[in-house]
Design a protein around this motif. Structure first.
Motif, PDB file in Angstrom:
ATOM      1  N   MET A  38       9.548   7.188  34.187  1.00  0.00           N
ATOM      2  CA  MET A  38       8.615   6.894  33.100  1.00  0.00           C
ATOM      3  C   MET A  38       7.473   7.897  33.118  1.00  0.00           C
ATOM      4  O   MET A  38       6.977   8.260  34.182  1.00  0.00           O
ATOM      5  N   LYS A  39       7.067   8.320  31.935  1.00  0.00           N
ATOM      6  CA  LYS A  39       5.935   9.221  31.837  1.00  0.00           C
ATOM      7  C   LYS A  39       5.136   8.895  30.576  1.00  0.00           C
ATOM      8  O   LYS A  39       5.656   8.347  29.617  1.00  0.00           O
ATOM      9  N   ILE A  40       3.864   9.221  30.622  1.00  0.00           N
ATOM     10  CA  ILE A  40       3.000   9.070  29.454  1.00  0.00           C
ATOM     11  C   ILE A  40       2.537  10.456  29.046  1.00  0.00           C
ATOM     12  O   ILE A  40       1.742  11.087  29.736  1.00  0.00           O
ATOM     13  N   ASP A  41       3.075  10.937  27.968  1.00  0.00           N
ATOM     14  CA  ASP A  41       2.771  12.272  27.484  1.00  0.00           C
ATOM     15  C   ASP A  41       1.472  12.261  26.680  1.00  0.00           C
ATOM     16  O   ASP A  41       1.261  11.397  25.825  1.00  0.00           O
ATOM     17  N   ASP A  45      13.196   4.259  26.832  1.00  0.00           N
ATOM     18  CA  ASP A  45      13.962   5.514  26.811  1.00  0.00           C
ATOM     19  C   ASP A  45      14.698   5.712  28.125  1.00  0.00           C
ATOM     20  O   ASP A  45      15.873   6.105  28.145  1.00  0.00           O
ATOM     21  N   ASP A  46      14.020   5.438  29.229  1.00  0.00           N
ATOM     22  CA  ASP A  46      14.632   5.585  30.547  1.00  0.00           C
ATOM     23  C   ASP A  46      15.818   4.626  30.706  1.00  0.00           C
ATOM     24  O   ASP A  46      16.865   4.994  31.257  1.00  0.00           O
ATOM     25  N   LEU A  47      15.645   3.396  30.222  1.00  0.00           N
ATOM     26  CA  LEU A  47      16.721   2.414  30.310  1.00  0.00           C
ATOM     27  C   LEU A  47      17.943   2.884  29.524  1.00  0.00           C
ATOM     28  O   LEU A  47      19.083   2.764  29.983  1.00  0.00           O
ATOM     29  N   CYS A  63      20.725   8.065  22.287  1.00  0.00           N
ATOM     30  CA  CYS A  63      20.341   6.666  22.146  1.00  0.00           C
ATOM     31  C   CYS A  63      18.828   6.476  22.091  1.00  0.00           C
ATOM     32  O   CYS A  63      18.358   5.397  21.795  1.00  0.00           O
ATOM     33  N   ILE A  64      18.047   7.522  22.350  1.00  0.00           N
ATOM     34  CA  ILE A  64      16.598   7.369  22.257  1.00  0.00           C
ATOM     35  C   ILE A  64      16.024   8.086  21.041  1.00  0.00           C
ATOM     36  O   ILE A  64      14.822   8.105  20.836  1.00  0.00           O
TER      37      ILE A  64
END
Length: 216
Positions: free
Chosen positions: A1-4, A120-122, A199-200
């Protein structure tokens, strides 16, 4: 997970305009604080699809609307997922809105980025586990897929019991607010290595060109 940072600014309504050093510093603090306070949790189930009417086999859930039918037209199976980043971040935002509203708004935007990135990661993880191509995730409220179907997702995924997400039966909003439900179709075609993240790709596939949160 990241916060851009660019994503956070997009949720704040920035469109390329300059901003001061104070904003930059607050953004860094907001991202750090958000990552410290979130508690991501998720639940995912896989179902076979019944075509007429379009529904999840054995789940007593008919998928309503033309848009979801089109989305899943090449699929015989699908995942449904529920995800949240928890209550602690909401408590932090509520407190900041009283003590430091600017930072509070930024942390709130950062938490939106966090739940989106987590989902998105999922989806990327699901795609990596499949030899078939997955669709992008489709949530209640997209197009003519009614928000009322949120009840079915919460029920089938046992979200209250398993990840602590509650649904307001009147407003159909979930609590914690930064929670998401979605369906991801499993196509009958083999995945291509260049499409692992399809898928994202919600914005590229969405027809709402005027959305203020649209990417690109």
């Amino acid at each position: 997970m990241k916060i851009d940072k660019s994503e956070l600014l997009r949720y704040l309504g920035y469109k390329g305009q300059e901003y001061g050093e104070n904003i930059e510093q607050n953004i860094d603090v907001a991202i750090s604080l958000c990552l410290e306070k979130i508690t991501p949790r998720s639940v995912i189930k896989k179902y076979s699809l019944v075509k007429e009417p379009l529904s999840l086999k054995g789940a007593n859930m008919i998928l309503q609307g033309k848009d979801i039918a089109k989305h899943l037209e090449d699929c015989n199976e699908a995942y449904i997922l529920g995800a949240t980043v928890g209550f602690e971040i909401e408590k932090t935002i509520t407190k900041l809105m009283k003590e430091n509203p600017l930072l509070g708004v930024m942390v709130d935007s950062a938490s939106i980025c966090a739940i989106e990135s987590y989902c998105d990661d999922l989806c990327e993880e699901l795609q990596s586990q499949n030899t078939k191509q997955l669709t992008w995730r489709f949530s209640c409220g997209y197009g003519d897929f009614p928000l009322s179907q949120q009840k079915d997702f919460v029920r089938l995924l046992e979200m209250q019991k398993r990840i602590g997400v509650f649904l307001n039966e009147e407003s159909l909003m979930m609590s914690p607010q930064k929670s998401v439900t979605a369906i991801v179709g499993i196509k009958e075609t083999a995945k291509e290595e260049t499409q692992l993240s399809k898928c994202i790709g919600k914005c590229g596939n969405c027809g709402n060109q005027s959305c203020q949160y649209r990417k690109g």
